[in-house]
Scaffold this motif. Sequence first.
Motif, PDB file in Angstrom:
ATOM      1  N   MET A   1      32.724 -11.439 -47.973  1.00 58.99           N
ATOM      2  CA  MET A   1      34.015 -10.826 -47.570  1.00 58.99           C
ATOM      3  C   MET A   1      33.740  -9.448 -46.997  1.00 58.99           C
ATOM      4  O   MET A   1      33.030  -8.651 -47.592  1.00 58.99           O
ATOM      5  N   SER A   2      34.310  -9.183 -45.834  1.00 64.01           N
ATOM      6  CA  SER A   2      34.012  -7.913 -45.178  1.00 64.01           C
ATOM      7  C   SER A   2      34.878  -6.798 -45.758  1.00 64.01           C
ATOM      8  O   SER A   2      35.991  -7.029 -46.231  1.00 64.01           O
ATOM      9  N   ALA A   3      34.325  -5.596 -45.707  1.00 63.60           N
ATOM     10  CA  ALA A   3      35.039  -4.429 -46.207  1.00 63.60           C
ATOM     11  C   ALA A   3      35.550  -3.610 -45.027  1.00 63.60           C
ATOM     12  O   ALA A   3      34.917  -3.556 -43.971  1.00 63.60           O
ATOM     13  N   LEU A   4      36.705  -3.003 -45.219  1.00 66.64           N
ATOM     14  CA  LEU A   4      37.331  -2.167 -44.189  1.00 66.64           C
ATOM     15  C   LEU A   4      37.501  -0.762 -44.766  1.00 66.64           C
ATOM     16  O   LEU A   4      38.066  -0.597 -45.850  1.00 66.64           O
ATOM     17  N   LEU A   5      37.007   0.226 -44.036  1.00 61.69           N
ATOM     18  CA  LEU A   5      37.150   1.613 -44.479  1.00 61.69           C
ATOM     19  C   LEU A   5      38.168   2.322 -43.595  1.00 61.69           C
ATOM     20  O   LEU A   5      38.041   2.333 -42.369  1.00 61.69           O
ATOM     21  N   VAL A   6      39.231   2.876 -44.225  1.00 61.56           N
ATOM     22  CA  VAL A   6      40.155   3.741 -43.499  1.00 61.56           C
ATOM     23  C   VAL A   6      39.670   5.164 -43.774  1.00 61.56           C
ATOM     24  O   VAL A   6      39.727   5.636 -44.916  1.00 61.56           O
ATOM     25  N   ASP A   7      39.165   5.792 -42.747  1.00 61.27           N
ATOM     26  CA  ASP A   7      38.379   7.021 -42.894  1.00 61.27           C
ATOM     27  C   ASP A   7      39.082   8.196 -42.220  1.00 61.27           C
ATOM     28  O   ASP A   7      39.995   8.002 -41.403  1.00 61.27           O
ATOM     29  N   ASN A   8      38.611   9.406 -42.582  1.00 61.32           N
ATOM     30  CA  ASN A   8      39.091  10.609 -41.899  1.00 61.32           C
ATOM     31  C   ASN A   8      40.607  10.792 -42.059  1.00 61.32           C
ATOM     32  O   ASN A   8      41.318  11.089 -41.094  1.00 61.32           O
TER      33      ASN A   8
ATOM     34  N   LEU B   1      38.686   2.462 -49.193  1.00 66.11           N
ATOM     35  CA  LEU B   1      37.914   1.243 -48.922  1.00 66.11           C
ATOM     36  C   LEU B   1      38.739   0.036 -49.357  1.00 66.11           C
ATOM     37  O   LEU B   1      39.271   0.011 -50.480  1.00 66.11           O
ATOM     38  N   ILE B   2      38.810  -0.963 -48.469  1.00 64.93           N
ATOM     39  CA  ILE B   2      39.602  -2.163 -48.727  1.00 64.93           C
ATOM     40  C   ILE B   2      38.674  -3.375 -48.771  1.00 64.93           C
ATOM     41  O   ILE B   2      37.850  -3.570 -47.865  1.00 64.93           O
ATOM     42  N   GLU B   3      38.806  -4.160 -49.827  1.00 66.29           N
ATOM     43  CA  GLU B   3      38.053  -5.420 -49.939  1.00 66.29           C
ATOM     44  C   GLU B   3      38.977  -6.511 -50.430  1.00 66.29           C
ATOM     45  O   GLU B   3      39.715  -6.303 -51.404  1.00 66.29           O
ATOM     46  N   GLU B   4      38.923  -7.642 -49.805  1.00 68.70           N
ATOM     47  CA  GLU B   4      39.716  -8.814 -50.204  1.00 68.70           C
ATOM     48  C   GLU B   4      41.187  -8.480 -50.401  1.00 68.70           C
ATOM     49  O   GLU B   4      41.836  -8.919 -51.353  1.00 68.70           O
ATOM     50  N   GLY B   5      41.720  -7.681 -49.464  1.00 69.14           N
ATOM     51  CA  GLY B   5      43.151  -7.391 -49.472  1.00 69.14           C
ATOM     52  C   GLY B   5      43.585  -6.370 -50.496  1.00 69.14           C
ATOM     53  O   GLY B   5      44.782  -6.098 -50.637  1.00 69.14           O
ATOM     54  N   ARG B   6      42.618  -5.799 -51.215  1.00 61.38           N
ATOM     55  CA  ARG B   6      42.948  -4.832 -52.271  1.00 61.38           C
ATOM     56  C   ARG B   6      42.266  -3.500 -51.993  1.00 61.38           C
ATOM     57  O   ARG B   6      41.232  -3.445 -51.324  1.00 61.38           O
TER      58      ARG B   6
ATOM     59  N   ARG C   1      47.456  -3.683 -53.958  1.00 63.86           N
ATOM     60  CA  ARG C   1      47.422  -4.389 -52.687  1.00 63.86           C
ATOM     61  C   ARG C   1      47.193  -3.367 -51.576  1.00 63.86           C
ATOM     62  O   ARG C   1      47.785  -2.288 -51.587  1.00 63.86           O
ATOM     63  N   ALA C   2      46.341  -3.723 -50.635  1.00 62.81           N
ATOM     64  CA  ALA C   2      45.978  -2.775 -49.576  1.00 62.81           C
ATOM     65  C   ALA C   2      47.048  -2.767 -48.488  1.00 62.81           C
ATOM     66  O   ALA C   2      46.896  -3.347 -47.419  1.00 62.81           O
ATOM     67  N   ASP C   3      48.159  -2.099 -48.801  1.00 63.91           N
ATOM     68  CA  ASP C   3      49.276  -1.925 -47.867  1.00 63.91           C
ATOM     69  C   ASP C   3      49.327  -0.448 -47.510  1.00 63.91           C
ATOM     70  O   ASP C   3      49.734   0.385 -48.329  1.00 63.91           O
ATOM     71  N   LEU C   4      48.908  -0.125 -46.284  1.00 58.84           N
ATOM     72  CA  LEU C   4      48.808   1.272 -45.870  1.00 58.84           C
ATOM     73  C   LEU C   4      49.560   1.506 -44.568  1.00 58.84           C
ATOM     74  O   LEU C   4      49.602   0.636 -43.699  1.00 58.84           O
ATOM     75  N   VAL C   5      50.115   2.693 -44.468  1.00 56.36           N
ATOM     76  CA  VAL C   5      50.746   3.132 -43.231  1.00 56.36           C
ATOM     77  C   VAL C   5      50.009   4.370 -42.736  1.00 56.36           C
ATOM     78  O   VAL C   5      49.873   5.344 -43.483  1.00 56.36           O
ATOM     79  N   VAL C   6      49.518   4.319 -41.506  1.00 65.36           N
ATOM     80  CA  VAL C   6      48.906   5.486 -40.868  1.00 65.36           C
ATOM     81  C   VAL C   6      49.982   6.119 -39.994  1.00 65.36           C
ATOM     82  O   VAL C   6      50.542   5.464 -39.110  1.00 65.36           O
ATOM     83  N   LEU C   7      50.303   7.381 -40.275  1.00 70.20           N
ATOM     84  CA  LEU C   7      51.339   8.060 -39.483  1.00 70.20           C
ATOM     85  C   LEU C   7      50.748   8.688 -38.224  1.00 70.20           C
ATOM     86  O   LEU C   7      49.577   9.065 -38.194  1.00 70.20           O
ATOM     87  N   ASP C   8      51.591   8.850 -37.240  1.00 70.88           N
ATOM     88  CA  ASP C   8      51.246   9.650 -36.079  1.00 70.88           C
ATOM     89  C   ASP C   8      51.740  11.069 -36.362  1.00 70.88           C
ATOM     90  O   ASP C   8      52.593  11.610 -35.659  1.00 70.88           O
TER      91      ASP C   8
ATOM     92  N   ARG D   1      48.562  -4.500 -43.887  1.00 71.55           N
ATOM     93  CA  ARG D   1      49.231  -5.219 -44.982  1.00 71.55           C
ATOM     94  C   ARG D   1      48.266  -6.227 -45.567  1.00 71.55           C
ATOM     95  O   ARG D   1      47.622  -6.968 -44.829  1.00 71.55           O
ATOM     96  N   ASN D   2      48.145  -6.218 -46.891  1.00 71.27           N
ATOM     97  CA  ASN D   2      47.183  -7.113 -47.532  1.00 71.27           C
ATOM     98  C   ASN D   2      45.781  -6.914 -46.990  1.00 71.27           C
ATOM     99  O   ASN D   2      45.013  -7.858 -46.877  1.00 71.27           O
ATOM    100  N   GLY D   3      45.477  -5.691 -46.591  1.00 71.54           N
ATOM    101  CA  GLY D   3      44.161  -5.388 -46.043  1.00 71.54           C
ATOM    102  C   GLY D   3      43.990  -5.766 -44.585  1.00 71.54           C
ATOM    103  O   GLY D   3      42.899  -5.587 -44.025  1.00 71.54           O
TER     104      GLY D   3
END
Length: 394
Positions: A1-8, A31-36, A361-368, A389-391
């Motif tokens: 399962m791939s990992a996603l990093l929301v950085d900076n 760091l997000i893994e498997e939707g979490r 649950r990996a539900d994130l909002v990135v604002l402008d 949503r859900n990663g």
Amino acid sequence: MSALLVDNIGELVTNGVGEGPLGIRREAAVLIEEGRVAWVGPAAYAPAADRRIDAAGAAVLPGFVDSHAHLVFAGDRAAEFAARMAGEPYTGGGIRTTVGATRAASDDELRATVRRLRGEALRQGTTTIEIKSGYGLTVADEARSLRIAAEFTEDATFLGAHVVPAEYADRPDDYVGLVCGPMLAAAAPHAKWIDVFCERGAFDVDHARAILACGQAAGLGVRLHANQLGPGPGVQLGVELDAASVDHCTHLSDADIDALAGTAHSDGSGTRTVATLLPGAEFSTRSPYPDARRLLDAGVTVALATDCNPGSSYTSSMPFCIALAVREMRMTPAEALWAATAGGARALRRDDVGVLTPGARADLVVLDAPSYLHLAYRPGVPLIHQVIRNGVPQ
Ligand SMILES: [Zn+2]
């Protein structure tokens, strides 16, 4: 399962451990893994990941949790809105107009409307949304409304007791019998919650108590529409029945506030019954707003939701509700954001959403925008840059 990093991330709102009531962290990464959410910490110590999203110093928040929405309907009531703005009062009677249109619609038409509104909400940062029935008001139409709602949410709510339909106008007791009997039996398999519109012109306290008790016996959690159009017994009925939330709370007595405050958890984490405020309804009916300060100062847990519906609040925008809560209800920007995320989760008795802490649950909002403050400071501006949503980036 791939990992996603929301950085900076310049400003990360976690609603967990961190600075202030929002648990803010600066110069952070998630760091997000498997939707979490797998890890939250300083960007400088971020673990390696297969994919990376650069937030470019912007603010990142938990996705909004909209705990009160009526999305299964047909038609619109723009003309009724225009008449109201020209001075006609809101009575709730227009619900029957939507009932007629909803009964006449096909499943696919209803599904397309829910999909459209669900997408609209998602683009504005809403990653969890409760969806009610309540415009069918026959056994078959309530059951199909909930079947369709459940395709789009884990939190479908049976609102067969929205209004007494015209064909039962002179025998409301018979309608209550229908709701508690065959309608509940057909609805319960698709629903997690039961709700009643407890208000003059809708259901009185005895009918509401009977309906909610039947729903509880069928395994559904209780929530209700209470004290919207005037003072009444709805809020205290909700407390009596251990409702997850009493919604609207526009007209509250001292006894109502005391009853809600009396449901406080012993660990200081707020109240078991949440007061969900729906300022879009006051905006769209040009009515006085609820007194949020009085609730907050009494220690009552407050949520904000849209009440998205074609009559009294046809908005799906949580940022708009946050702006109203700050400007019109004297909530601080931090209180309003908490209420629109963690507060909504409490109103749905969920701990997996509304927070950005490991395991959620990996539900994130990135604002402008560099800070969540901009949600109220820049009303009406599309500040939602990206939704995860859900990663999964949307
Ligand atoms: Zn409502």
